[in-house]
Design a protein around this motif. Structure first.
Motif, PDB file in Angstrom:
ATOM      1  N   SER B  48      10.339  48.651  83.437  1.00 25.42           N
ATOM      2  CA  SER B  48       9.750  47.367  83.916  1.00 25.42           C
ATOM      3  C   SER B  48       8.931  46.941  83.056  1.00 25.42           C
ATOM      4  O   SER B  48       8.929  45.729  83.026  1.00 25.42           O
ATOM      5  CB  SER B  48       9.614  46.803  85.869  1.00 25.42           C
ATOM      6  N   MET B  49       7.767  47.502  83.023  1.00 24.95           N
ATOM      7  CA  MET B  49       6.033  47.687  82.255  1.00 24.95           C
ATOM      8  C   MET B  49       7.904  47.427  80.418  1.00 24.95           C
ATOM      9  O   MET B  49       6.907  46.269  79.770  1.00 24.95           O
ATOM     10  CB  MET B  49       5.932  48.793  81.807  1.00 24.95           C
ATOM     11  N   GLU B  50       7.848  48.033  80.316  1.00 23.43           N
ATOM     12  CA  GLU B  50       9.079  47.471  79.216  1.00 23.43           C
ATOM     13  C   GLU B  50       9.218  46.243  78.657  1.00 23.43           C
ATOM     14  O   GLU B  50       9.353  45.333  78.273  1.00 23.43           O
ATOM     15  CB  GLU B  50       9.994  48.511  78.787  1.00 23.43           C
ATOM     16  N   ILE B  51      10.176  45.806  80.523  1.00 31.95           N
ATOM     17  CA  ILE B  51      10.213  44.515  80.012  1.00 31.95           C
ATOM     18  C   ILE B  51       9.478  43.464  80.043  1.00 31.95           C
ATOM     19  O   ILE B  51       9.458  42.239  79.586  1.00 31.95           O
ATOM     20  CB  ILE B  51      10.971  43.972  81.497  1.00 31.95           C
ATOM     21  N   LEU B  52       8.440  43.560  81.111  1.00 30.14           N
ATOM     22  CA  LEU B  52       6.995  42.945  80.966  1.00 30.14           C
ATOM     23  C   LEU B  52       6.341  42.881  79.680  1.00 30.14           C
ATOM     24  O   LEU B  52       6.206  41.443  79.003  1.00 30.14           O
ATOM     25  CB  LEU B  52       6.058  43.493  81.592  1.00 30.14           C
ATOM     26  N   GLU B  53       6.056  43.894  78.789  1.00 35.77           N
ATOM     27  CA  GLU B  53       5.153  44.264  77.665  1.00 35.77           C
ATOM     28  C   GLU B  53       6.424  43.748  76.074  1.00 35.77           C
ATOM     29  O   GLU B  53       5.841  43.104  75.298  1.00 35.77           O
ATOM     30  CB  GLU B  53       4.950  45.669  77.314  1.00 35.77           C
ATOM     31  N   ASP B  54       7.132  43.705  76.700  1.00 37.91           N
ATOM     32  CA  ASP B  54       8.413  43.844  75.556  1.00 37.91           C
ATOM     33  C   ASP B  54       9.184  43.093  75.148  1.00 37.91           C
ATOM     34  O   ASP B  54       9.416  42.525  74.228  1.00 37.91           O
ATOM     35  CB  ASP B  54       8.692  46.095  74.962  1.00 37.91           C
ATOM     36  N   ILE B  55       9.885  43.180  75.850  1.00 36.10           N
ATOM     37  CA  ILE B  55      11.038  41.724  76.796  1.00 36.10           C
ATOM     38  C   ILE B  55      10.367  40.165  76.532  1.00 36.10           C
ATOM     39  O   ILE B  55      11.150  39.350  76.509  1.00 36.10           O
ATOM     40  CB  ILE B  55      12.436  42.521  77.870  1.00 36.10           C
ATOM     41  N   ASN B 279      11.468  43.720  89.695  1.00 37.09           N
ATOM     42  CA  ASN B 279      10.057  44.671  89.502  1.00 37.09           C
ATOM     43  C   ASN B 279       8.786  43.803  88.442  1.00 37.09           C
ATOM     44  O   ASN B 279       8.073  43.338  89.002  1.00 37.09           O
ATOM     45  CB  ASN B 279      10.261  46.126  89.545  1.00 37.09           C
ATOM     46  N   ALA B 280       9.731  44.049  87.041  1.00 41.21           N
ATOM     47  CA  ALA B 280       9.329  42.745  86.148  1.00 41.21           C
ATOM     48  C   ALA B 280       9.050  41.447  86.773  1.00 41.21           C
ATOM     49  O   ALA B 280       7.925  41.028  86.931  1.00 41.21           O
ATOM     50  CB  ALA B 280       9.822  43.010  85.187  1.00 41.21           C
TER      51      ALA B 280
END
Lengths: 509, 509
Positions: B48-55, B279-280
């Motif tokens: 979910s951090m990758e979704i928030l930070e990158d996607i 979660n994101a």
């Protein structure tokens, strides 16, 4: 995790057959719910020790009294009250196995009681039978056989219980033989012996052995059958039950000791006291099994619910019932014994009440790590009736519980970040490659639930779940496939039943 | 333990009134069920951090984009995609409170979201209404008010949701004012504001303030209302929702951020990916609340279920739904945020399916330590219809859950060894002093369940639980008592609604 089988690819079945999950070994991968603190658990244990050591348990059978006396219990011959000290309990718990495997005529349908395994049985014992087409009627052999066919058709029914319905038109003395024969003819699953006396238990063991091409002695090392020994609560194990228990234990078959502790009637009105009584009664039975044969498989059974204090009527699926199931699991685990619970409801109809009461006991059984959920499918009216529709409803609910017990898979593939990246904000995943590769097996496919929209559902007849269940059991029965039987085995079974019926008739004459 | 109130003395009620449990503060004293391992939880968090930070998450509203840019997020004005780094998430989680108390017009009906508290709301949002007498019909204001009266009559319904049914005959621009006014007239419980735009949210806050004799500013330190902010999944928070969120947060009212993540449609087909996306999206909303006002109360909402992959129809109360509810609780606890779940079913009838699907979500919500079980009473048809009978059925099931959450009492008195000593083997406890002293309050008394034996039940009409529910809601409505209202407050409320309707009419003209 592999023990729960590969992902829930509901078996599509033959053309038009009812879709259902495949036969699987079910395990509960989650921690049990501990409803009692460690101190509370010990307080209940201590109270039950006081019941065993000081207040006593009545055993009406001479064989049981002899075994207990020789084993070191304090037996009062006149009152038949037996006081069992904690050393004797500890010794029994040392020899009682914490896990037992049962092998029926089809070894693929083996079940294990113990650890985190969970198994669901068909309902046992109702005098009446009901379905939506023919209404409520007295138990009979034709329905007995149809109910077995239905159970055999449902992969989530892991074993039979005692008689799924009483075939009351058959002679009482030999009825058990007809039932056992039907069990091994129409199903290939583990079944129950009657423990009302040694003779019925031994007949069941013999039939299970013949069905496996073995002798009863072979079964000592490879148990095939189980029995429920109900304590006649409070604090009484009657003569025939004691005999049945001893016969089963001596032959290495599984005894499930189940006190019949309805709070307010056969047990005190408070949960703590009822649990203490249940525990003392269950442990008394456990001690007797180990005196009959050290190492005999024995299961801690719990059946503590409450009565309606207005009418005295038994109630099931109540909050108190759920709490007692959870607490019973803690007691069984304290003693490292397999644990038996039930799926029960007091409802007179296969309706919302039947569903929510059953769910209360099912969730409690699963969260309490029951190894055997007795009456798993078909119970209604507090056990007075078996219902064809309730079997279908229960099978759906049991399947759903087994799917809850399949752990969530978390890995790069299932985390699907590529799919999340691919589908834009406000878009949808129907056409994503990640979806297309998985959609056929991604979710549980219900047997009974109807997820169509209201208009479509109404146009198709607007049937309730109970009405749909009527169609489903008819379809399951129409598609029933008998398990293949070696003609020599069938002949041996017939010969045994014929001989035993003659013996019993001669004795009666 | 005292927080669950004194033993479950079901309130006998006025003459012939429906017996029910008293209003109580409910807490879950048991450990939550951890369905994800610690590693799995971290893997979902990382995804979910990758979704928030990158996607990135799309925010359609300018106010939201401005707040996020000024707060340090990477905002792409053209695409409206926002990338939020984990530092910004951590900062938001540092200021978001882990618990919030909501005070309605009657302070005795305060609720707390957080910790191990659990609260049940009335269903929110259905366009249709159904009951067993009048069938299914479009939402309307008369039913809206009757449904509120029914909720106010049920002690286990702790708060209202958004509109219990849409009163479609009222003008769309001012409908929310009529609904809010009815909320504070017919009930004295916490209610929901609409977050479709700031204006509707502010009207709700104003009405809640007037009903309490306060100003909206007073409510900043003493929240009164909550709102559901649905993420338009995947990854989109639309303009009006963003505005509503910001308005509520700025005024210190409770925002429940709830991604609408139906697996296979608005979220990936796998649980792990859907949970990562949920979660994101939830955390993106949490960040926005804290940028609008650090310390604003915000709840982690979860609504992850699956669709029927044959038809695309939403399904609820499925095994996947239950597992996502349990996992969602672990995520919310990881972030020390209050947790919102739901009681849902896809059934088109108030039948066994409705009961077992609701039970699946209820047990998961309780075992997952949900603090707010939204749609707690009345939801059917996947949320398209509110049912009078389902409200009664749910109230019974909710009451039963609250009783399961009353810990077992274990002390000398409840262990009852004297009673066990007093009643001989095979006897009964009906007349024991231990029973007589406790029988009136020992067990949960059902509202809906019928425990009579089959013959008595059949002679009395043989009604199903759903049919009995029809009689029960009529009785509850007949016995409805409006909460007392200060005439000056009533006048102020009317004046406010009148003024606001005039303003809205002038603007439209």
């Amino acid at each position: 995790m592999a023990r729960n089988g590969r992902r829930n690819a509901n078996r599509p079945g033959r053309d038009g057959a009812v879709a259902q999950l495949p036969w699987r070994t079910i395990a509960n991968p989650y921690a049990p719910l501990e409803i009692l603190s460690a101190d509370q658990l010990e307080a209940i244990h201590e109270a039950s020790m006081e019941i065993l050591e000081d207040i006593g348990i009545e055993f009406l059978g001479d064989d049981a009294l002899d075994l207990l006396r020789r084993g070191g219990a304090a037996v009062d011959r006149a009152s038949r009250l037996v006081r069992i000290d904690r050393g004797l309990v500890a010794e029994a718990l040392r020899t009682a196995p914490s896990q037992v495997e049962l092998t029926p005529r089809n070894p693929a349908h083996r079940i294990t009681l113990g650890g985190n395994r969970i198994n669901f049985s068909l309902v046992a014992g109702p005098p009446n039978v009901h379905d939506g087409l023919r209404g409520r009627r007295a138990g009979n052999y034709r329905d007995y056989c149809d109910l077995l066919r239905l159970a055999q058709s449902l992969n989530v029914v892991h074993c039979l219980g005692g008689q799924v319905v009483a075939p009351v038109e058959l002679p009482a003395e030999t009825r058990h033989l007809d039932c056992y024969l039907a069990n091994v003819t129409y199903t290939d699953r583990v079944f129950n012996c009657s423990a009302i006396g040694a003779e019925r238990a031994l007949d069941g063991i013999e039939i299970a052995a013949i069905a496996r091409g073995r002798t009863p002695d072979d079964l000592i090392e490879s148990p095939a059958v189980l029995t429920i020994v109900n304590v006649n609560s409070p604090r009484r194990i009657d003569g025939p039950m004691g005999e049945g228990l001893i016969a089963m234990a001596r032959h290495g078959q599984v005894v499930v000791v189940t006190p019949f502790t309805l709070m307010g009637a056969m047990a005190p009105v408070t949960l703590a006291a009822a649990l203490a009584q249940q525990n003392a009664e269950a442990l008394a039975g456990v001690v007797l099994t180990q005196l009959a044969r050290p190492g005999a498989p024995v299961v801690y059974g719990a059946f503590t619910s409450n009565v309606d204090m207005k009418s005295g009527a038994p109630a099931f699926g109540t909050p108190e019932n759920a709490k007692s199931i959870l607490a019973g699991g803690q007691l069984a685990r304290r003693y490292r014994l397999p644990y038996r619970s039930s799926n029960s409801s007091a409802s007179n109809a296969v309706d919302a009440q039947a569903a929510y009461e059953s769910q209360m006991t099912l969730w409690a059984a699963v969260m309490g790590h029951a190894n055997l959920v007795y009456h798993g499918a078909g119970w209604m009216e507090g056990g007075l009736t078996v219902s064809f529709e309730k079997i279908v409803l229960d099978a759906e609910m049991l399947q759903m519980m087994t799917e809850v017990l399949v752990p969530i898979q978390v890995d790069e593939d299932s985390l699907g970040l590529d799919a999340i990246r691919e589908v834009g904000p406000g878009g949808h995943f129907f056409g994503a490659a990640h979806t297309l590769a998985r959609y056929e097996t991604a979710f549980y496919k219900p047997m009974l639930a109807d997820w169509r929209n209201f208009e479509t559902w109404r146009e198709a007849g607007g049937q309730t779940a109970t009405q749909r269940a009527t169609a489903l059991w008819q379809r399951l029965l129409a598609d029933y496939q008998p398990p293949p039987t070696d003609p020599a085995v069938a002949e041996a079974l017939d010969a045994f039943v014929r001989r035993r019926k003659e013996e019993i008739a001669r004795r009666a004459a």
